[in-house]
Design an enzyme around this catalytic site. Structure first.
Site, PDB file in Angstrom:
ATOM      1  N   GLU A 295      -9.078  11.010 120.073  1.00 23.06           N
ATOM      2  CA  GLU A 295      -8.875   9.954 119.088  1.00 23.06           C
ATOM      3  C   GLU A 295      -7.831  10.400 118.074  1.00 23.06           C
ATOM      4  O   GLU A 295      -7.508  11.595 117.994  1.00 23.06           O
ATOM      5  CB  GLU A 295     -10.209   9.615 118.391  1.00 23.06           C
ATOM      6  CG  GLU A 295     -11.250   9.060 119.350  1.00 23.06           C
ATOM      7  CD  GLU A 295     -12.544   8.655 118.645  1.00 23.06           C
ATOM      8  OE1 GLU A 295     -12.634   8.827 117.408  1.00 23.06           O
ATOM      9  OE2 GLU A 295     -13.456   8.165 119.341  1.00 23.06           O
TER      10      GLU A 295
ATOM     11  N   GLY B  78      -8.604  16.222 118.103  1.00 20.66           N
ATOM     12  CA  GLY B  78      -7.970  16.679 119.328  1.00 20.66           C
ATOM     13  C   GLY B  78      -9.018  17.297 120.223  1.00 20.66           C
ATOM     14  O   GLY B  78      -9.715  16.629 120.964  1.00 20.66           O
TER      15      GLY B  78
ATOM     16  N   THR C 208      -3.493   8.962 129.265  1.00 21.42           N
ATOM     17  CA  THR C 208      -2.551   8.992 130.382  1.00 21.42           C
ATOM     18  C   THR C 208      -2.907   7.890 131.371  1.00 21.42           C
ATOM     19  O   THR C 208      -4.073   7.702 131.710  1.00 21.42           O
ATOM     20  CB  THR C 208      -2.591  10.356 131.086  1.00 21.42           C
ATOM     21  OG1 THR C 208      -2.247  11.380 130.157  1.00 21.42           O
ATOM     22  CG2 THR C 208      -1.593  10.398 132.238  1.00 21.42           C
TER      23      THR C 208
ATOM     24  N   ARG D 161      26.453  31.609 140.097  1.00 25.71           N
ATOM     25  CA  ARG D 161      27.209  31.842 138.864  1.00 25.71           C
ATOM     26  C   ARG D 161      27.784  33.257 138.855  1.00 25.71           C
ATOM     27  O   ARG D 161      27.054  34.235 139.073  1.00 25.71           O
ATOM     28  CB  ARG D 161      26.275  31.647 137.671  1.00 25.71           C
ATOM     29  CG  ARG D 161      26.900  31.953 136.315  1.00 25.71           C
ATOM     30  CD  ARG D 161      27.974  30.957 135.954  1.00 25.71           C
ATOM     31  NE  ARG D 161      28.366  31.090 134.556  1.00 25.71           N
ATOM     32  CZ  ARG D 161      29.360  30.426 133.997  1.00 25.71           C
ATOM     33  NH1 ARG D 161      30.076  29.584 134.732  1.00 25.71           N
ATOM     34  NH2 ARG D 161      29.646  30.579 132.716  1.00 25.71           N
TER      35      ARG D 161
ATOM     36  N   GLN E  26      21.592  44.000 136.836  1.00 27.55           N
ATOM     37  CA  GLN E  26      20.226  44.486 136.757  1.00 27.55           C
ATOM     38  C   GLN E  26      19.375  43.667 135.776  1.00 27.55           C
ATOM     39  O   GLN E  26      18.200  43.392 136.025  1.00 27.55           O
ATOM     40  CB  GLN E  26      20.206  45.957 136.352  1.00 27.55           C
ATOM     41  CG  GLN E  26      18.828  46.598 136.438  1.00 27.55           C
ATOM     42  CD  GLN E  26      18.854  48.053 136.027  1.00 27.55           C
ATOM     43  OE1 GLN E  26      19.128  48.362 134.871  1.00 27.55           O
ATOM     44  NE2 GLN E  26      18.579  48.951 136.973  1.00 27.55           N
TER      45      GLN E  26
ATOM     46  N   GLY F  96      22.290  29.690 131.151  1.00 31.18           N
ATOM     47  CA  GLY F  96      23.227  29.757 130.031  1.00 31.18           C
ATOM     48  C   GLY F  96      23.453  28.392 129.411  1.00 31.18           C
ATOM     49  O   GLY F  96      22.544  27.568 129.298  1.00 31.18           O
ATOM     50  N   GLY F  97      24.673  28.112 129.027  1.00 35.09           N
ATOM     51  CA  GLY F  97      25.003  26.852 128.371  1.00 35.09           C
ATOM     52  C   GLY F  97      24.718  25.638 129.233  1.00 35.09           C
ATOM     53  O   GLY F  97      24.384  24.562 128.716  1.00 35.09           O
TER      54      GLY F  97
ATOM     55  N   GLU G 130      -5.519  19.135 128.342  1.00 37.33           N
ATOM     56  CA  GLU G 130      -6.861  19.592 128.721  1.00 37.33           C
ATOM     57  C   GLU G 130      -7.325  20.785 127.880  1.00 37.33           C
ATOM     58  O   GLU G 130      -8.046  21.657 128.348  1.00 37.33           O
ATOM     59  CB  GLU G 130      -6.930  19.960 130.215  1.00 37.33           C
ATOM     60  CG  GLU G 130      -6.374  18.934 131.164  1.00 37.33           C
ATOM     61  CD  GLU G 130      -7.148  17.624 131.137  1.00 37.33           C
ATOM     62  OE1 GLU G 130      -8.101  17.507 130.355  1.00 37.33           O
ATOM     63  OE2 GLU G 130      -6.775  16.723 131.890  1.00 37.33           O
TER      64      GLU G 130
END
Length: 401
Positions: free
Chosen positions: A131, A135, A162, A284, A295, A355-356, A379
């Site tokens: 509600e 929670g 849900t 990449r 590494q 990365g970006g 849950e």
């Protein structure tokens, strides 16, 4: 099949089901998931495909038209579906919690009426505990049912539902003082009602309103809603199990299934993040070679794969414990806690490997990065899981002084 997250001891039927689901995920979900997620579009075509596969009846007994499979089979299917798109696994999760609660606690009339239609996916389930003002503190529920002749009148507001719009059956937990005098422990004065409704938004039956979708950071596509009851009349034969005051126990039994489901979702999302990370690391290049040959990246991949394996093993253990008929709140809490935390970490590591480009909506990892946080709270939060785990450990290891 990937080398990671394999499960020993599966039957030929289980392996066939998982192979079929994985093939469906690869062909029907992964290619469209990101586009649908960005549009926050309900995946109707995917849901129709799941109905054709019989997945809405996966755990429903054969006598009611289902496949009669175990929680383990279901959890492994959820893992595969979440690997494709976590929102789709959410669509079937609440359906199965309600089906499980009906199977375990429903009257014979309730089982005969609902389960065959749920097995076909014609009736779709959702459940509601939370509600706006609470929670994880279920004892603070304020929604209330009052007996009026052969009916109950329900009033109150529920939150974080849900499948609130797409479902046609909602298991709703409310307080009911009938037969439970003032001063009764809160968990002994709660009742689960089986509320039938039309799918959609607005007033979906007299006294029941689904206002609309809640806009979320992630976990899009699936509809998450409020549920408002204002003089909602429910016949007495729609009290789950036919007896008031049992709702808390019924819901907690269902939530154990839900926690295994959330653990399975975490495993699936983490596995997909690892797949994306290990693939990108081999494509990449920096300093004249693929970053996978550095590494630092190999260490990261090793940690990610180990977390995927560990979470999967704990999820499988929790599902098998529940299937055995034994109490599994400890195992389910551990699996949900570990899988959700590891999922967050694996997704973030995959994000870092990108990365970006990981920050671009063109890459799938961006979607996973927004989806993983939901598993940390769904849950029951990590803190709630640790509280459950701690209490159970003290029961198991009680000091004999």
């Amino acid at each position: 099949m990937s080398r990671l997250a394999q499960t020993a001891g599966l039957t030929d039927v289980q392996q066939e089901i998982l192979s079929t689901v994985r093939d469906f995920v690869d062909k029907e979900i992964i290619p469209v998931a990101t586009e649908l997620e960005h549009r926050d579009e309900y995946p109707q075509q995917i849901v129709d495909g799941l109905k054709e596969l019989g997945l809405f009846g996966l755990m429903i007994p054969e006598e009611y038209g289902g496949l009669g499979e175990s929680l383990l089979t279901y959890a492994l299917c959820v893992e595969e579906i979440a690997r494709g798109w976590m929102s789709v696994s959410g669509i079937i999760n609440t359906h199965f919690i309600v089906a499980y609660m009906l199977k375990q606690h429903g009257t014979q009339e309730q089982k005969d009426y609902f389960l065959p239609r749920m097995a076909l996916g014609e009736t779709r389930g959702a459940f509601s505990m939370s509600e706006p003002a609470l929670g994880s503190d279920v004892s603070a529920i304020s929604s209330k049912a009052v007996k009026d002749g052969d009916e109950y009148v329900l009033n109150g507001q529920k939150m974080w539902l849900t499948n609130g719009g797409s479902s046609s059956l909602v298991a709703v937990l409310v307080k009911s003082d009938e037969g439970h005098p003032e001063g009764t422990a809160p968990h002994k004065s709660m009742t689960t009602f089986l509320v039938e409704k039309e799918s959609g938004f607005g007033e979906v039956r007299p006294g029941l309103t689904i206002p609309g979708k809640i806009d979320k950071m992630g976990y899009k596509g699936v509809d998450t809603t409020e549920l408002i009851m204002d003089g909602l009349r429910i016949p007495a034969n729609r009290v789950l199990g036919g007896e008031t005051g049992r709702g808390f126990y019924q819901m907690m039994d269902g939530v154990e299934v839900g926690r295994v489901n959330v653990a399975a979702r975490g495993c699936g999302v983490a596995q997909r993040a690892f797949e994306l990370g290990v693939s990108y690391a081999q494509q990449r290049q920096t300093f004249g070679r693929p970053i996978a040959q550095h590494q630092a990246i190999q260490f990261k991949l090793a940690e990610m794969a180990t977390k995927v394996e560990a979470a999967h093993a704990m999820m499988v253990n929790a599902a098998r414990k529940k299937d055995s008929g034994e109490r599994n709140d400890l195992e389910a809490g551990m699996a949900k806690y570990l899988a959700s935390e590891y999922c967050k970490e694996v997704v973030e590591d995959a994000f870092r490997i990108h990365g970006g480009y990981g920050f671009s909506k063109e890459y799938e990892i961006e979607r996973l990065y927004r989806e993983a946080p939901m598993l940390l709270i769904g849950e029951g939060t990590a803190e709630i899981q640790k509280m459950i785990i701690g209490r159970r450990l003290l029961e198991e290891y009680r000091f004999q002084g």
